[in-house]
Design a protein around this motif. Structure first.
Motif, PDB file in Angstrom:
ATOM      1  N   LEU A  83       0.838  -1.206   0.000  1.00 44.85           N
ATOM      2  CA  LEU A  83       0.000   0.000   0.000  1.00 44.85           C
ATOM      3  C   LEU A  83       0.872   1.255   0.000  1.00 44.85           C
ATOM      4  O   LEU A  83       0.622   2.195  -0.755  1.00 44.85           O
ATOM      5  CB  LEU A  83      -0.918  -0.018   1.223  1.00 44.85           C
ATOM      6  CG  LEU A  83      -1.924   1.121   1.324  1.00 44.85           C
ATOM      7  CD1 LEU A  83      -2.905   1.088   0.175  1.00 44.85           C
ATOM      8  CD2 LEU A  83      -2.669   1.068   2.647  1.00 44.85           C
ATOM      9  N   ALA A 123      -6.502  10.212  -5.528  1.00 43.92           N
ATOM     10  CA  ALA A 123      -6.892  10.108  -4.118  1.00 43.92           C
ATOM     11  C   ALA A 123      -7.929   9.010  -3.921  1.00 43.92           C
ATOM     12  O   ALA A 123      -7.827   8.196  -2.992  1.00 43.92           O
ATOM     13  CB  ALA A 123      -7.417  11.452  -3.623  1.00 43.92           C
ATOM     14  N   LEU A 169      -6.316   5.589  -4.095  1.00 45.68           N
ATOM     15  CA  LEU A 169      -5.561   5.247  -2.877  1.00 45.68           C
ATOM     16  C   LEU A 169      -6.504   4.893  -1.737  1.00 45.68           C
ATOM     17  O   LEU A 169      -6.232   3.971  -0.960  1.00 45.68           O
ATOM     18  CB  LEU A 169      -4.644   6.406  -2.481  1.00 45.68           C
ATOM     19  CG  LEU A 169      -3.433   6.601  -3.385  1.00 45.68           C
ATOM     20  CD1 LEU A 169      -2.592   7.766  -2.906  1.00 45.68           C
ATOM     21  CD2 LEU A 169      -2.584   5.337  -3.444  1.00 45.68           C
ATOM     22  N   VAL A 170      -7.625   5.612  -1.655  1.00 47.92           N
ATOM     23  CA  VAL A 170      -8.608   5.288  -0.621  1.00 47.92           C
ATOM     24  C   VAL A 170      -9.148   3.873  -0.855  1.00 47.92           C
ATOM     25  O   VAL A 170      -9.267   3.078   0.082  1.00 47.92           O
ATOM     26  CB  VAL A 170      -9.753   6.333  -0.611  1.00 47.92           C
ATOM     27  CG1 VAL A 170     -10.904   5.862   0.264  1.00 47.92           C
ATOM     28  CG2 VAL A 170      -9.241   7.670  -0.104  1.00 47.92           C
ATOM     29  N   ALA A 229      -6.569   1.368   0.196  1.00 42.42           N
ATOM     30  CA  ALA A 229      -6.498   1.274   1.656  1.00 42.42           C
ATOM     31  C   ALA A 229      -7.683   0.492   2.204  1.00 42.42           C
ATOM     32  O   ALA A 229      -7.542  -0.308   3.131  1.00 42.42           O
ATOM     33  CB  ALA A 229      -6.452   2.674   2.263  1.00 42.42           C
ATOM     34  N   LEU A 230      -8.858   0.691   1.600  1.00 43.84           N
ATOM     35  CA  LEU A 230     -10.042  -0.051   2.038  1.00 43.84           C
ATOM     36  C   LEU A 230      -9.862  -1.545   1.805  1.00 43.84           C
ATOM     37  O   LEU A 230     -10.270  -2.358   2.632  1.00 43.84           O
ATOM     38  CB  LEU A 230     -11.291   0.449   1.302  1.00 43.84           C
ATOM     39  CG  LEU A 230     -11.859   1.782   1.783  1.00 43.84           C
ATOM     40  CD1 LEU A 230     -12.975   2.248   0.859  1.00 43.84           C
ATOM     41  CD2 LEU A 230     -12.370   1.667   3.198  1.00 43.84           C
TER      42      LEU A 230
END
Lengths: 181, 223
Positions: B22, B93, B96-97, B100-101
């Motif tokens: 990540l 963005a 990336l979210v 991360a999820l």
């Protein structure tokens, strides 16, 4: 570090989470209810001092990163750190340390005015100094525009700094925890 | 060999590897400035999140707070006449979210805390004690539901006194209770011979704390 320090850091991190999980409070002067969570960093520094205070905030941030939904509004997990506001969360750690350092220096002659100075410098100036350029970098914005955009949050944060300072002064009377330098 | 479910594969990977991947993805994503590959990455990561068992509704709900912020950022870029950069920023963005999820959803909390404990091990020489950190994590998680209940009770009491809107009247007693609880916990730990230098069996503390948290919050919500 004593066992007492360990317990204080852990319970303060828990308090930080509780400040975010509680429903937001409405203030007569502001149109929107404010969450009390960003006060947590100021309180941690002003009540536990720079070292324990910063560690409490770091512990809280690590738990958020590990996936506990502890940020105001039930947010948590690594996704928070991918967003444009991650810098403010990182800034809390430095902010707590700064507030704690200032309060420790002024401990013997701490009054409301000095306490507000400490919470405002640590909890607003330092937090913004990390959060705003971070957001500008993630968003690809010029710094000037990012500063302008974050000015919206300034009135609420000033109220929180005042509230945190008066809490710190009140708690100091009954429960002094910082050793003066 | 039968094909395994992508969620199962992701779940079986070690937490540390997923975290490193990540971080690498985050660092690399800033080298890409064209919207098209970023949109592709976002699509793939969203598909991966759904394949890993994340409900589409949850995915959307998690993205809304960031989305609102990103919409504002896009408008600023668009007003400056560079909607291409604005679009790339928003897509990057969101991607990336989503990534991360995926990591958060496919990694159990104890595994995450265990990898934290392992990452702290080399810092022992700097005076950081992994067992002490594990104890702090456990205590924090254990006391969140406790303090939440205390906060609710204080709030009710102050409302009865007509101080429901007074932040000071809520935070000061809550803080004093927190600090007093810390004294009790420290005394209890000392009485049981807590030693932060002692090696801990990994995961036991984290696992029990997580169970405690789940139980405590469900009880707290029913209050």
């Amino acid at each position: 570090m004593t066992t007492r320090d360990t317990a204080q850091i852990a319970l303060f991190a828990a308090l930080f989470a509780v400040l975010g999980l509680m429903p937001a409070i409405a203030l007569p002067v502001l149109p929107v209810p404010i969450t009390m969570q960003s006060m947590g960093a100021m309180l941690a520094g002003a009540i536990l001092g720079p070292r324990r205070g910063a560690l409490a905030v770091v512990l809280f941030v690590v738990l958020v990163a590990a996936g506990f939904p502890l940020l105001a509004g039930g947010r948590g997990g690594l996704a928070v750190f991918a967003g444009p506001t991650a810098g403010y969360i990182v800034g809390w750690c430095a902010g707590a340390a700064t507030t704690g350092w200032l309060v420790q220096r002024m401990w013997q002659r701490l009054n409301l005015g000095r306490a507000i100075l400490a919470t405002a410098i640590g909890g607003i100036l330092v937090v913004y100094a990390i959060g705003v350029p971070w957001m500008a970098a993630i968003a690809g914005l010029p710094l000037g525009k990012a500063i302008l955009g974050s000015a919206v949050f300034l009135p609420g944060d000033l109220i929180k700094a005042t509230l945190a300072a008066s809490v710190a002064v009140t708690v100091k009377r009954g429960y002094p925890l910082i050793r003066p330098v | 060999m039968p094909m395994r479910h992508p969620g199962a594969i992701l779940r079986s990977l070690p937490a540390g590897a997923k975290l490193l991947a990540l971080a690498a993805l985050g660092a690399c994503s800033f080298a890409v400035t064209a919207p098209l590959p970023l949109a592709l990455a976002l699509t793939i990561l969203c598909a991966l999140a759904i394949a890993a068992g994340l409900r589409p509704g949850t995915l959307v709900r998690q993205m809304i707070p960031v989305g609102v912020m990103l919409a504002g950022i896009f408008i600023v870029h668009w007003a400056a006449g560079d909607s291409r950069t604005g679009l790339a920023t928003v897509l990057r963005a969101l991607a990336l979210v989503a990534a991360a999820l995926v990591v958060t959803h496919t990694t159990r909390m104890p595994a995450m805390l265990e990898s934290l404990q392992r990452a702290l091990e080399p810092l022992r020489r700097l005076g950081i004690k992994p067992a002490g950190v594990a104890m702090m994590v456990a205590l924090t998680i254990r006391f969140i539901p406790e303090l939440l209940q205390t906060a609710g009770r204080i709030r009710e009491a102050q409302r009865a006194r007509g101080l429901g809107r007074n932040g000071l009247a809520l935070v000061v007693p809550l803080l004093i209770r927190t600090l007093r609880n810390a004294e009790l916990v420290a005394a209890a730990l000392d009485a049981r011979g807590f030693d932060p230098d002692a090696p801990l069996p990994p995961s036991t503390v984290a696992a029990s704390a997580t169970t405690c948290y789940a139980r405590g919050t469900s009880r707290g919500n029913r209050r």
